[in-house]
Design an enzyme around this catalytic site. Structure first.
Site, PDB file in Angstrom:
ATOM      1  N   GLU A 189       0.838  -1.204   0.000  1.00 41.91           N
ATOM      2  CA  GLU A 189       0.000   0.000   0.000  1.00 41.91           C
ATOM      3  C   GLU A 189       0.875   1.258   0.000  1.00 41.91           C
ATOM      4  O   GLU A 189       0.713   2.156   0.832  1.00 41.91           O
ATOM      5  CB  GLU A 189      -0.963  -0.033   1.185  1.00 41.91           C
ATOM      6  CG  GLU A 189      -1.908  -1.233   1.122  1.00 41.91           C
ATOM      7  CD  GLU A 189      -2.953  -1.278   2.239  1.00 41.91           C
ATOM      8  OE1 GLU A 189      -2.865  -0.435   3.166  1.00 41.91           O
ATOM      9  OE2 GLU A 189      -3.838  -2.155   2.180  1.00 41.91           O
TER      10      GLU A 189
ATOM     11  N   GLU B  77      -4.776  -9.125  -0.696  1.00 43.00           N
ATOM     12  CA  GLU B  77      -5.244  -8.829   0.662  1.00 43.00           C
ATOM     13  C   GLU B  77      -6.666  -8.298   0.596  1.00 43.00           C
ATOM     14  O   GLU B  77      -6.937  -7.272  -0.024  1.00 43.00           O
ATOM     15  CB  GLU B  77      -4.337  -7.804   1.342  1.00 43.00           C
ATOM     16  CG  GLU B  77      -4.722  -7.516   2.781  1.00 43.00           C
ATOM     17  CD  GLU B  77      -3.773  -6.527   3.437  1.00 43.00           C
ATOM     18  OE1 GLU B  77      -2.552  -6.622   3.196  1.00 43.00           O
ATOM     19  OE2 GLU B  77      -4.243  -5.650   4.168  1.00 43.00           O
TER      20      GLU B  77
END
Length: 329
Positions: free
Chosen positions: A54, A153
Protein backbone atom coordinates in the site's frame (compact mmCIF):
# COMPACT_ATOMS: atom_id res chain seq x y z
CA UNK A 1 14.54 -2.67 7.86
CA UNK A 2 14.11 0.25 10.24
CA UNK A 3 17.78 1.17 10.01
CA UNK A 4 17.29 2.09 6.32
CA UNK A 5 14.58 4.67 7.12
CA UNK A 6 14.97 8.43 7.45
CA UNK A 7 13.22 8.53 10.85
CA UNK A 8 14.09 4.95 11.91
CA UNK A 9 10.36 4.42 12.50
CA UNK A 10 8.78 1.44 10.69
CA UNK A 11 5.29 3.01 11.03
CA UNK A 12 6.08 5.58 8.36
CA UNK A 13 6.64 9.26 7.64
CA UNK A 14 3.31 10.44 6.27
CA UNK A 15 3.32 11.42 2.60
CA UNK A 16 7.11 11.56 2.48
CA UNK A 17 9.17 8.61 1.26
CA UNK A 18 10.79 7.09 4.32
CA UNK A 19 13.37 4.77 2.73
CA UNK A 20 16.70 6.56 2.59
CA UNK A 21 17.67 7.25 -1.02
CA UNK A 22 21.20 5.91 -0.45
CA UNK A 23 19.65 2.63 0.73
CA UNK A 24 17.52 1.92 -2.35
CA UNK A 25 20.11 -0.58 -3.58
CA UNK A 26 20.69 -2.08 -0.14
CA UNK A 27 16.95 -2.56 0.37
CA UNK A 28 16.64 -4.48 -2.90
CA UNK A 29 19.77 -6.51 -2.20
CA UNK A 30 18.43 -7.35 1.27
CA UNK A 31 15.18 -8.76 -0.13
CA UNK A 32 16.91 -10.69 -2.92
CA UNK A 33 19.43 -12.15 -0.48
CA UNK A 34 16.66 -13.41 1.82
CA UNK A 35 14.96 -15.12 -1.13
CA UNK A 36 18.23 -16.71 -2.24
CA UNK A 37 19.09 -17.92 1.26
CA UNK A 38 15.63 -19.43 1.71
CA UNK A 39 16.12 -21.37 -1.50
CA UNK A 40 19.69 -22.49 -0.83
CA UNK A 41 19.53 -23.27 2.89
CA UNK A 42 15.89 -23.97 3.71
CA UNK A 43 14.64 -25.56 0.49
CA UNK A 44 11.98 -22.88 0.18
CA UNK A 45 11.72 -21.30 -3.27
CA UNK A 46 9.85 -18.04 -3.57
CA UNK A 47 7.80 -17.65 -6.74
CA UNK A 48 7.52 -13.88 -6.29
CA UNK A 49 8.98 -11.08 -4.18
CA UNK A 50 6.99 -7.93 -3.37
CA UNK A 51 8.96 -4.96 -1.95
CA UNK A 52 5.94 -2.69 -1.36
CA UNK A 53 2.70 -2.63 0.63
CA UNK A 54 0.00 0.00 0.00
CA UNK A 55 2.81 2.39 -0.91
CA UNK A 56 0.79 5.34 -2.23
CA UNK A 57 -1.33 5.51 0.96
CA UNK A 58 -1.05 8.54 3.26
CA UNK A 59 -1.71 6.78 6.57
CA UNK A 60 1.79 5.48 7.28
CA UNK A 61 2.64 7.92 10.09
CA UNK A 62 5.14 7.80 12.99
CA UNK A 63 2.39 7.50 15.57
CA UNK A 64 0.84 4.54 13.77
CA UNK A 65 0.64 1.03 15.20
CA UNK A 66 1.29 -0.90 11.99
CA UNK A 67 4.42 -1.10 9.86
CA UNK A 68 4.23 0.75 6.55
CA UNK A 69 6.06 3.08 4.22
CA UNK A 70 4.89 5.60 1.62
CA UNK A 71 6.56 5.50 -1.81
CA UNK A 72 5.85 8.01 -4.57
CA UNK A 73 5.22 6.44 -7.98
CA UNK A 74 8.71 7.34 -9.23
CA UNK A 75 10.30 5.76 -6.15
CA UNK A 76 8.20 2.62 -6.55
CA UNK A 77 9.49 2.22 -10.11
CA UNK A 78 13.07 2.63 -8.98
CA UNK A 79 12.69 0.05 -6.20
CA UNK A 80 10.96 -2.49 -8.46
CA UNK A 81 13.62 -2.18 -11.16
CA UNK A 82 16.47 -2.45 -8.69
CA UNK A 83 14.92 -5.52 -7.10
CA UNK A 84 14.69 -7.22 -10.50
CA UNK A 85 18.37 -6.42 -11.10
CA UNK A 86 19.47 -7.82 -7.72
CA UNK A 87 17.41 -10.97 -8.18
CA UNK A 88 18.94 -11.52 -11.62
CA UNK A 89 22.42 -11.27 -10.12
CA UNK A 90 21.50 -14.10 -7.74
CA UNK A 91 19.92 -16.20 -10.53
CA UNK A 92 16.50 -16.14 -8.89
CA UNK A 93 13.60 -17.23 -11.07
CA UNK A 94 11.01 -15.56 -8.82
CA UNK A 95 9.12 -12.69 -10.38
CA UNK A 96 8.91 -9.17 -8.98
CA UNK A 97 5.42 -8.22 -7.79
CA UNK A 98 3.97 -4.75 -7.47
CA UNK A 99 2.52 -2.74 -5.92
CA UNK A 100 -0.12 -4.02 -3.45
CA UNK A 101 -2.07 -0.77 -3.50
CA UNK A 102 -5.05 -0.56 -1.15
CA UNK A 103 -7.72 -0.20 -3.87
CA UNK A 104 -8.32 -1.22 -7.48
CA UNK A 105 -8.32 2.41 -8.63
CA UNK A 106 -5.07 3.18 -6.83
CA UNK A 107 -3.62 0.06 -8.44
CA UNK A 108 -4.64 1.38 -11.87
CA UNK A 109 -3.10 4.81 -11.20
CA UNK A 110 0.15 3.28 -10.01
CA UNK A 111 0.37 0.94 -13.00
CA UNK A 112 -0.31 3.83 -15.41
CA UNK A 113 2.57 5.79 -13.88
CA UNK A 114 5.17 3.13 -14.77
CA UNK A 115 7.17 3.21 -17.97
CA UNK A 116 7.44 0.16 -20.21
CA UNK A 117 10.74 -0.96 -18.68
CA UNK A 118 9.23 -1.04 -15.20
CA UNK A 119 6.12 -2.84 -16.43
CA UNK A 120 8.26 -5.47 -18.15
CA UNK A 121 10.20 -6.04 -14.91
CA UNK A 122 6.98 -6.78 -13.01
CA UNK A 123 5.92 -10.38 -13.42
CA UNK A 124 2.83 -10.26 -11.20
CA UNK A 125 0.48 -7.45 -10.21
CA UNK A 126 -0.85 -7.48 -6.65
CA UNK A 127 -3.76 -5.37 -5.46
CA UNK A 128 -5.83 -5.19 -2.27
CA UNK A 129 -9.61 -5.43 -2.21
CA UNK A 130 -10.48 -2.72 0.31
CA UNK A 131 -12.56 -0.82 -2.24
CA UNK A 132 -15.23 -3.45 -1.74
CA UNK A 133 -17.92 -3.29 -4.40
CA UNK A 134 -16.55 0.00 -5.75
CA UNK A 135 -13.67 0.64 -8.13
CA UNK A 136 -12.94 -0.52 -11.65
CA UNK A 137 -11.44 -3.93 -11.05
CA UNK A 138 -12.47 -4.79 -14.63
CA UNK A 139 -10.30 -2.00 -16.03
CA UNK A 140 -7.36 -3.00 -13.83
CA UNK A 141 -7.58 -6.45 -15.42
CA UNK A 142 -7.50 -4.84 -18.85
CA UNK A 143 -4.67 -2.47 -17.92
CA UNK A 144 -2.31 -5.25 -16.85
CA UNK A 145 -3.35 -7.72 -19.56
CA UNK A 146 -0.88 -10.58 -19.83
CA UNK A 147 0.31 -10.29 -16.22
CA UNK A 148 -0.68 -12.60 -13.40
CA UNK A 149 -3.03 -10.71 -11.09
CA UNK A 150 -3.64 -11.39 -7.39
CA UNK A 151 -6.02 -9.94 -4.86
CA UNK A 152 -3.30 -10.29 -2.27
CA UNK A 153 -5.24 -8.83 0.66
CA UNK A 154 -8.95 -8.56 1.36
CA UNK A 155 -10.76 -7.97 4.62
CA UNK A 156 -14.02 -6.56 6.00
CA UNK A 157 -15.78 -6.24 9.35
CA UNK A 158 -18.89 -8.18 8.32
CA UNK A 159 -18.78 -11.42 10.27
CA UNK A 160 -21.76 -12.86 8.38
CA UNK A 161 -19.66 -13.39 5.24
CA UNK A 162 -22.23 -11.67 3.03
CA UNK A 163 -19.82 -8.89 2.03
CA UNK A 164 -17.04 -11.42 1.53
CA UNK A 165 -19.16 -13.51 -0.86
CA UNK A 166 -20.35 -10.48 -2.81
CA UNK A 167 -16.87 -9.04 -3.31
CA UNK A 168 -15.30 -12.42 -4.01
CA UNK A 169 -17.88 -12.97 -6.75
CA UNK A 170 -17.02 -9.59 -8.26
CA UNK A 171 -13.31 -10.46 -8.23
CA UNK A 172 -13.89 -13.82 -9.90
CA UNK A 173 -15.97 -12.26 -12.65
CA UNK A 174 -14.24 -8.92 -13.22
CA UNK A 175 -10.71 -8.97 -11.74
CA UNK A 176 -9.89 -12.48 -12.98
CA UNK A 177 -7.35 -12.89 -10.19
CA UNK A 178 -5.49 -16.18 -9.90
CA UNK A 179 -5.13 -15.93 -6.11
CA UNK A 180 -7.27 -14.39 -3.37
CA UNK A 181 -5.97 -13.87 0.16
CA UNK A 182 -7.96 -13.04 3.27
CA UNK A 183 -6.15 -10.58 5.52
CA UNK A 184 -6.99 -11.58 9.09
CA UNK A 185 -7.57 -15.26 9.82
CA UNK A 186 -8.12 -14.64 13.55
CA UNK A 187 -9.06 -11.35 15.19
CA UNK A 188 -10.41 -10.06 18.49
CA UNK A 189 -13.28 -8.19 16.85
CA UNK A 190 -16.63 -9.79 16.10
CA UNK A 191 -16.32 -9.57 12.34
CA UNK A 192 -12.86 -8.98 10.91
CA UNK A 193 -11.40 -12.43 11.43
CA UNK A 194 -12.58 -15.72 10.04
CA UNK A 195 -12.16 -16.80 13.66
CA UNK A 196 -12.63 -14.72 16.80
CA UNK A 197 -10.01 -15.18 19.50
CA UNK A 198 -9.11 -13.90 22.93
CA UNK A 199 -5.66 -12.31 22.88
CA UNK A 200 -5.24 -12.62 26.64
CA UNK A 201 -5.59 -16.41 26.62
CA UNK A 202 -4.71 -16.98 22.94
CA UNK A 203 -7.77 -19.20 22.61
CA UNK A 204 -10.20 -19.36 19.72
CA UNK A 205 -13.67 -18.33 20.90
CA UNK A 206 -15.73 -19.05 17.80
CA UNK A 207 -15.73 -19.44 14.05
CA UNK A 208 -17.47 -16.47 12.47
CA UNK A 209 -20.02 -17.30 9.79
CA UNK A 210 -17.66 -15.91 7.16
CA UNK A 211 -15.32 -18.84 7.90
CA UNK A 212 -17.98 -21.20 6.53
CA UNK A 213 -18.84 -18.85 3.68
CA UNK A 214 -15.23 -18.88 2.52
CA UNK A 215 -15.20 -22.67 2.87
CA UNK A 216 -18.00 -22.81 0.28
CA UNK A 217 -15.43 -21.50 -2.21
CA UNK A 218 -12.00 -22.53 -0.95
CA UNK A 219 -12.76 -26.19 -0.19
CA UNK A 220 -14.11 -26.77 -3.70
CA UNK A 221 -12.48 -24.33 -6.15
CA UNK A 222 -9.01 -25.79 -5.96
CA UNK A 223 -5.63 -24.81 -7.46
CA UNK A 224 -5.37 -25.65 -11.14
CA UNK A 225 -9.08 -25.51 -11.88
CA UNK A 226 -10.32 -23.44 -14.81
CA UNK A 227 -12.71 -20.61 -13.95
CA UNK A 228 -15.49 -20.58 -16.55
CA UNK A 229 -18.59 -18.46 -17.12
CA UNK A 230 -21.23 -19.22 -14.50
CA UNK A 231 -24.03 -17.86 -16.64
CA UNK A 232 -25.09 -15.10 -14.25
CA UNK A 233 -23.50 -12.64 -11.83
CA UNK A 234 -24.13 -14.60 -8.63
CA UNK A 235 -22.77 -17.97 -9.79
CA UNK A 236 -19.08 -18.84 -9.98
CA UNK A 237 -18.13 -21.91 -12.01
CA UNK A 238 -14.88 -23.89 -11.97
CA UNK A 239 -13.90 -27.03 -13.86
CA UNK A 240 -11.25 -29.69 -13.23
CA UNK A 241 -10.54 -31.42 -16.56
CA UNK A 242 -8.49 -34.20 -15.01
CA UNK A 243 -11.22 -35.16 -12.52
CA UNK A 244 -14.13 -34.24 -14.83
CA UNK A 245 -15.51 -32.23 -11.92
CA UNK A 246 -17.69 -29.13 -12.23
CA UNK A 247 -18.04 -26.80 -9.23
CA UNK A 248 -20.82 -24.20 -9.01
CA UNK A 249 -21.10 -21.65 -6.19
CA UNK A 250 -24.29 -19.58 -6.13
CA UNK A 251 -25.24 -16.78 -3.74
CA UNK A 252 -28.69 -15.40 -2.94
CA UNK A 253 -28.91 -12.11 -1.11
CA UNK A 254 -32.08 -10.32 0.02
CA UNK A 255 -34.80 -12.55 -1.42
CA UNK A 256 -35.67 -16.18 -2.07
CA UNK A 257 -35.01 -17.50 -5.56
CA UNK A 258 -35.01 -20.63 -7.66
CA UNK A 259 -32.14 -21.37 -10.05
CA UNK A 260 -32.08 -23.85 -12.91
CA UNK A 261 -28.63 -24.98 -14.00
CA UNK A 262 -28.60 -25.82 -17.71
CA UNK A 263 -25.50 -27.92 -18.45
CA UNK A 264 -26.55 -28.93 -21.97
CA UNK A 265 -23.46 -27.32 -23.51
CA UNK A 266 -21.26 -29.95 -21.89
CA UNK A 267 -20.58 -33.14 -23.79
CA UNK A 268 -21.47 -35.45 -20.93
CA UNK A 269 -23.08 -34.85 -17.53
CA UNK A 270 -23.67 -37.97 -15.43
CA UNK A 271 -23.37 -36.86 -11.82
CA UNK A 272 -23.86 -37.54 -9.00
CA UNK A 273 -24.25 -34.10 -7.44
CA UNK A 274 -23.37 -33.13 -3.86
CA UNK A 275 -24.31 -29.76 -2.35
CA UNK A 276 -23.19 -27.74 0.68
CA UNK A 277 -25.11 -24.81 2.17
CA UNK A 278 -24.30 -21.90 4.49
CA UNK A 279 -26.72 -19.16 5.58
CA UNK A 280 -25.42 -15.68 6.37
CA UNK A 281 -27.94 -15.16 9.20
CA UNK A 282 -27.34 -16.14 12.82
CA UNK A 283 -28.62 -19.60 13.64
CA UNK A 284 -28.62 -20.72 10.02
CA UNK A 285 -26.96 -23.67 8.39
CA UNK A 286 -23.19 -23.87 8.41
CA UNK A 287 -21.66 -25.85 5.56
CA UNK A 288 -24.37 -28.53 5.63
CA UNK A 289 -23.83 -31.34 3.11
CA UNK A 290 -26.65 -33.00 1.19
CA UNK A 291 -26.89 -35.48 -1.66
CA UNK A 292 -30.50 -34.86 -2.67
CA UNK A 293 -30.04 -33.06 -6.01
CA UNK A 294 -31.80 -34.69 -8.95
CA UNK A 295 -30.14 -34.47 -12.37
CA UNK A 296 -32.29 -34.81 -15.52
CA UNK A 297 -31.38 -34.12 -19.15
CA UNK A 298 -28.17 -32.34 -18.20
CA UNK A 299 -29.99 -29.93 -15.88
CA UNK A 300 -30.98 -29.52 -12.23
CA UNK A 301 -32.74 -26.90 -10.12
CA UNK A 302 -32.30 -25.57 -6.61
CA UNK A 303 -34.37 -23.26 -4.41
CA UNK A 304 -32.53 -20.73 -2.26
CA UNK A 305 -33.76 -18.87 0.78
CA UNK A 306 -32.53 -15.30 1.12
CA UNK A 307 -28.94 -14.77 2.30
CA UNK A 308 -27.59 -18.17 1.33
CA UNK A 309 -24.48 -19.46 -0.42
CA UNK A 310 -24.58 -22.96 -1.89
CA UNK A 311 -21.90 -25.06 -3.56
CA UNK A 312 -22.52 -27.92 -5.97
CA UNK A 313 -19.99 -30.53 -7.07
CA UNK A 314 -21.14 -32.24 -10.25
CA UNK A 315 -19.11 -35.34 -11.02
CA UNK A 316 -18.49 -37.01 -14.39
CA UNK A 317 -18.78 -33.87 -16.49
CA UNK A 318 -16.93 -33.83 -19.79
CA UNK A 319 -16.33 -30.96 -22.17
CA UNK A 320 -17.03 -31.04 -25.87
CA UNK A 321 -14.00 -30.58 -28.12
CA UNK A 322 -15.18 -27.10 -29.11
CA UNK A 323 -15.55 -26.05 -25.45
CA UNK A 324 -12.06 -27.30 -24.69
CA UNK A 325 -10.57 -25.27 -27.54
CA UNK A 326 -12.40 -22.12 -26.37
CA UNK A 327 -11.20 -22.56 -22.79
CA UNK A 328 -7.60 -23.21 -23.77
CA UNK A 329 -7.52 -20.23 -26.12
Amino acid sequence: MWWMLYNHNPSGRGLSDNLQSWNYGNHSLYLATIAARAQEHWGFEFTSVEPLNEPIADWWKPEGTQEGCHFDHSTQAMILNRLRSEMDKLDLDAVVSGSDENTYDEGRATWASFDETTKSNIGKVNVHGYQGAEGRRDLLYQDVAGKRLWNSEYGDGDGSGKSLASNLNLDFRLLHNTAWCYWQFADESDGWGLLKFDSSSFKIQQANTKYWVLAQYARHIRPGMMIIDGGESNTIAAYDPSEHLLVLVTTSYDSNKSVTYDLSQFGEVRGPITQWTTNFADGGERYVERKDVALADKAFASTFTADTVRTFEVQNVKLTSSMLVELVV
